[in-house]
Design a protein around this motif. Structure first.
Motif, PDB file in Angstrom:
ATOM      1  N   VAL A 150      -0.256  12.134   6.511  1.00 12.89           N
ATOM      2  CA  VAL A 150      -0.111  13.576   6.776  1.00 12.89           C
ATOM      3  C   VAL A 150      -1.425  14.276   6.437  1.00 12.89           C
ATOM      4  O   VAL A 150      -2.315  13.676   5.820  1.00 12.89           O
ATOM      5  CB  VAL A 150       1.056  14.186   5.949  1.00 12.89           C
ATOM      6  N   LYS A 164      -9.971  10.509  -8.463  1.00 18.87           N
ATOM      7  CA  LYS A 164      -9.071   9.528  -9.056  1.00 18.87           C
ATOM      8  C   LYS A 164      -9.786   9.016 -10.307  1.00 18.87           C
ATOM      9  O   LYS A 164     -10.993   9.208 -10.436  1.00 18.87           O
ATOM     10  CB  LYS A 164      -8.789   8.372  -8.067  1.00 18.87           C
ATOM     11  N   GLU A 190     -11.070  14.621  -3.721  1.00 21.50           N
ATOM     12  CA  GLU A 190      -9.935  14.147  -4.547  1.00 21.50           C
ATOM     13  C   GLU A 190     -10.448  13.167  -5.597  1.00 21.50           C
ATOM     14  O   GLU A 190     -10.875  12.064  -5.281  1.00 21.50           O
ATOM     15  CB  GLU A 190      -8.903  13.448  -3.652  1.00 21.50           C
ATOM     16  N   LYS A 195      -8.666  -4.446  -3.846  1.00 23.09           N
ATOM     17  CA  LYS A 195      -7.217  -4.654  -3.831  1.00 23.09           C
ATOM     18  C   LYS A 195      -6.840  -6.144  -3.852  1.00 23.09           C
ATOM     19  O   LYS A 195      -5.857  -6.530  -4.477  1.00 23.09           O
ATOM     20  CB  LYS A 195      -6.608  -3.982  -2.600  1.00 23.09           C
ATOM     21  N   GLU A 218     -15.105   7.291   0.529  1.00 25.08           N
ATOM     22  CA  GLU A 218     -14.846   7.170  -0.908  1.00 25.08           C
ATOM     23  C   GLU A 218     -16.082   6.759  -1.693  1.00 25.08           C
ATOM     24  O   GLU A 218     -16.941   6.017  -1.202  1.00 25.08           O
ATOM     25  CB  GLU A 218     -13.752   6.129  -1.158  1.00 25.08           C
ATOM     26  N   ASP A 275       0.856  -1.168   0.000  1.00 28.01           N
ATOM     27  CA  ASP A 275       0.000   0.000   0.000  1.00 28.01           C
ATOM     28  C   ASP A 275       0.911   1.244   0.000  1.00 28.01           C
ATOM     29  O   ASP A 275       2.098   1.115   0.318  1.00 28.01           O
ATOM     30  CB  ASP A 275      -0.788  -0.138   1.313  1.00 28.01           C
ATOM     31  N   ARG A 296     -10.269  15.081   7.134  1.00 30.16           N
ATOM     32  CA  ARG A 296      -9.245  15.185   8.186  1.00 30.16           C
ATOM     33  C   ARG A 296      -9.094  16.623   8.698  1.00 30.16           C
ATOM     34  O   ARG A 296      -8.868  16.854   9.882  1.00 30.16           O
ATOM     35  CB  ARG A 296      -7.900  14.685   7.632  1.00 30.16           C
ATOM     36  N   SER A 325      -2.651   0.778  -4.528  1.00 24.67           N
ATOM     37  CA  SER A 325      -3.049   1.995  -3.801  1.00 24.67           C
ATOM     38  C   SER A 325      -4.490   2.419  -4.094  1.00 24.67           C
ATOM     39  O   SER A 325      -5.040   2.124  -5.153  1.00 24.67           O
ATOM     40  CB  SER A 325      -2.101   3.133  -4.213  1.00 24.67           C
ATOM     41  N   GLY A 326      -5.038   3.161  -3.141  1.00 26.14           N
ATOM     42  CA  GLY A 326      -6.329   3.812  -3.372  1.00 26.14           C
ATOM     43  C   GLY A 326      -6.159   5.072  -4.197  1.00 26.14           C
ATOM     44  O   GLY A 326      -7.123   5.621  -4.726  1.00 26.14           O
ATOM     45  N   ASP A 382      -0.044   5.072   1.171  1.00 22.77           N
ATOM     46  CA  ASP A 382      -0.211   5.967   2.333  1.00 22.77           C
ATOM     47  C   ASP A 382      -0.262   5.166   3.632  1.00 22.77           C
ATOM     48  O   ASP A 382      -1.043   4.224   3.771  1.00 22.77           O
ATOM     49  CB  ASP A 382      -1.501   6.786   2.184  1.00 22.77           C
ATOM     50  N   LYS A 410      -9.078   6.163   5.994  1.00 26.69           N
ATOM     51  CA  LYS A 410      -8.657   6.976   7.140  1.00 26.69           C
ATOM     52  C   LYS A 410      -9.051   8.440   6.915  1.00 26.69           C
ATOM     53  O   LYS A 410      -8.434   9.131   6.102  1.00 26.69           O
ATOM     54  CB  LYS A 410      -7.145   6.829   7.359  1.00 26.69           C
TER      55      LYS A 410
HETATM   56  O1  LIG Z   1      -4.322   2.694  -0.494  1.00 30.00           O
HETATM   57  P1  LIG Z   1      -3.442   3.829  -0.125  1.00 30.00           P
HETATM   58  O2  LIG Z   1      -2.261   3.966  -1.021  1.00 30.00           O
HETATM   59  O3  LIG Z   1      -3.049   3.824   1.318  1.00 30.00           O
HETATM   60  O4  LIG Z   1      -4.362   5.127  -0.327  1.00 30.00           O
HETATM   61  C1  LIG Z   1      -5.449   5.367   0.582  1.00 30.00           C
HETATM   62  C2  LIG Z   1      -5.805   6.820   0.500  1.00 30.00           C
HETATM   63  O5  LIG Z   1      -4.596   7.530   0.773  1.00 30.00           O
HETATM   64  C3  LIG Z   1      -4.645   8.951   0.706  1.00 30.00           C
HETATM   65  O6  LIG Z   1      -5.383   9.428   1.816  1.00 30.00           O
HETATM   66  C4  LIG Z   1      -4.809   9.068   3.057  1.00 30.00           C
HETATM   67  O7  LIG Z   1      -3.507   9.645   3.166  1.00 30.00           O
HETATM   68  C5  LIG Z   1      -3.479  11.095   3.177  1.00 30.00           C
HETATM   69  C6  LIG Z   1      -2.023  11.547   3.197  1.00 30.00           C
HETATM   70  O8  LIG Z   1      -1.322  10.955   4.252  1.00 30.00           O
HETATM   71  C7  LIG Z   1      -4.274  11.600   4.404  1.00 30.00           C
HETATM   72  O9  LIG Z   1      -4.306  13.029   4.414  1.00 30.00           O
HETATM   73  C8  LIG Z   1      -5.712  11.042   4.338  1.00 30.00           C
HETATM   74  O10 LIG Z   1      -6.411  11.424   5.508  1.00 30.00           O
HETATM   75  C9  LIG Z   1      -5.687   9.518   4.225  1.00 30.00           C
HETATM   76  O11 LIG Z   1      -6.997   8.982   4.055  1.00 30.00           O
HETATM   77  C10 LIG Z   1      -5.195   9.383  -0.622  1.00 30.00           C
HETATM   78  O12 LIG Z   1      -5.350  10.774  -0.632  1.00 30.00           O
HETATM   79  C11 LIG Z   1      -6.502   8.673  -0.990  1.00 30.00           C
HETATM   80  O13 LIG Z   1      -6.871   8.975  -2.316  1.00 30.00           O
HETATM   81  C12 LIG Z   1      -6.310   7.171  -0.889  1.00 30.00           C
HETATM   82  O14 LIG Z   1      -7.525   6.497  -1.166  1.00 30.00           O
END
Ligand SMILES: O=P(O)(O)OC[C@H]1O[C@H](O[C@H]2O[C@H](CO)[C@@H](O)[C@H](O)[C@H]2O)[C@H](O)[C@@H](O)[C@@H]1O
Length: 277
Positions: free
Chosen positions: A47, A144, A142, A196, A187, A38, A153, A76-77, A40, A183
C-alpha cells in the motif's frame, strides 16, 4: 551445502514457475515444514503508506494455526519491533532490519549480524536525509534499528531521480553503510555480509531445524527475499509472491497475499494429517 548461502543459485522468470498450491502434500513430501515469511507483499498487500500495511485478522488466525504445528518466522526489512506489533503473535520468531535483529518466544532476543557499530552512521545519515529531503513532496525516510528506507512511492515522477541521487550521496559519505534495493524504496544498510538468507540459516541452527525430516519453506515478494531463496535452493523451497523487476531464485510461485493465506491453510491441514505431528 547445509548452512552455506548458495551463490550459484539458478534464476527463473517468476511467471514461468509452478504454483505452490498445485499439490501441497507432494510439495512437502512427508517432511515437516519450517516456514519463513516476508511481511510486506506477502502477509499484507503493498500500500502507499507503510503504516497502513495492516494484516487481516483472518491472516493472523491462519498464522496462529500454522505456528501450532510447525516453526514459523517473519523475516522482514521492517524494524523488528514494528513487525512484531503488526503481526501480534507471540508464538512466532521475528527477524527485523533484514535479519540483523531477531526475537522469539521465551524472551529470545539477539542481533546476530554484528551491526551495532553501524548505528552512529545510520543516525548521522538519518539526520542528513531528513534535512536534504525535507522539501520533497511525498518522500518518507523510515528509520529502522539497522536500516533506513527512503520511500519514493508517493514522490512526483519528476523528483524521484533527485531523491535517489541524494540518497546515493549520503550512502557514499558513510563507508559503514551500503545501498539496498526494494519496492519503491532505496535502503541504507550496514555494509556487512548479512542478509535474510543468513538470518534464516541462523534461525535454523538456533531452533535445531537442520534435520533430514525438516523442510524449510521461504515465502517472499521482494528483491531482498532473493538472498533467502538462493540460500535455500537445494535444501528447501522458495516461493515467490507475484513478481519484482529481476529473475528469481524461488522455484514456486503464488499470485498474491490471498494465495499466501490459502497456501498456509493447506500447509497446516497437510501437516496435521502427517503421522509425526
Ligand atoms: O521485507 P518486508 O517485510 O517485505 O519489508 C520490505 C519493506 O516493506 C515496507 O515497504 C514496502 O511496503 C510498503 C507498504 O506496503 C510500501 O509503501 C513500500 O513502497 C514498500 O517498499 C517497509 O516500509 C520497509 O521498511 C521494508 O524494508
Amino acid at each position: 551445502m547445509k548452512n552455506q548461502p548458495n551463490s550459484f543459485a539458478q534464476r527463473y522468470e517468476a511467471k514461468d514457475l509452478p504454483s505452490a498450491l498445485a499439490d501441497v502434500a507432494k510439495l512437502i513430501n512427508g517432511k515437516k515444514p519450517a516456514v519463513f515469511l516476508d511481511y510486506d507483499g506477502c502477509l499484507s498487500p503493498i500500500v502507499k503508506d507503510p503504516d497502513k500495511a495492516v494484516m487481516t485478522e483472518e491472516m493472523r488466525d491462519t498464522l496462529r494455526r500454522l505456528a501450532d504445528v510447525c516453526s514459523v518466522a517473519v523475516v522482514s526489512g521492517r524494524d523488528r519491533a514494528n513487525v512484531e506489533k503488526l503481526v501480534q503473535l507471540d508464538n512466532l520468531y521475528y527477524a527485523g532490519s533484514h535479519g540483523f535483529d531477531i526475537s522469539g518466544p521465551n524472551n529470545m532476543h539477539t542481533e546476530p549480524g554484528g551491526a551495532k557499530e553501524a548505528i552512529p552512521a545510520l543516525d548521522k545519515a538519518n539526520i542528513t536525509l531528513d534535512e536534504r529531503l525535507k522539501d520533497v513532496e511525498g518522500v518518507l525516510v523510515e528509520r529502522k534499528r539497522y536500516a533506513i528506507a527512503v520511500h519514493y512511492r508517493n514522490v512526483p515522477e519528476d523528483q524521484v531521480n533527485r531523491v535517489l541521487q541524494v540518497t546515493e550521496e549520503v550512502i557514499a559519505q558513510h563507508p559503514e553503510l551500503k545501498k539496498g534495493p526494494g519496492k519503491k524504496i532505496m535502503e541504507l544498510k550496514p555494509n556487512l555480509d548479512w542478509h535474510k538468507g543468513k538470518a534464516v540459516l541462523w534461525l535454523m541452527e538456533e531452533l535445531d531445524l537442520n534435520q533430514p525430516d525438516i523442510l524449510p519453506i521461504y515465502i517472499g515478494d521482494d528483491i531482498t527475499d532473493e538472498d533467502a531463496f538462493a540460500t535455500l535452493q537445494g535444501q528447501g523451497i522458495g516461493v515467490m509472491v507475484g513478481e519484482h523487476d529481476e529473475q528469481t531464485a524461488a522455484e514456486y510461485r503464488l499470485e498474491d497475499v490471498d494465495e499466501v493465506q490459502v497456501f498456509l491453510e493447506a500447509l497446516t491441514q497437510t501437516i496435521k494429517k502427517q503421522p509425526h505431528v
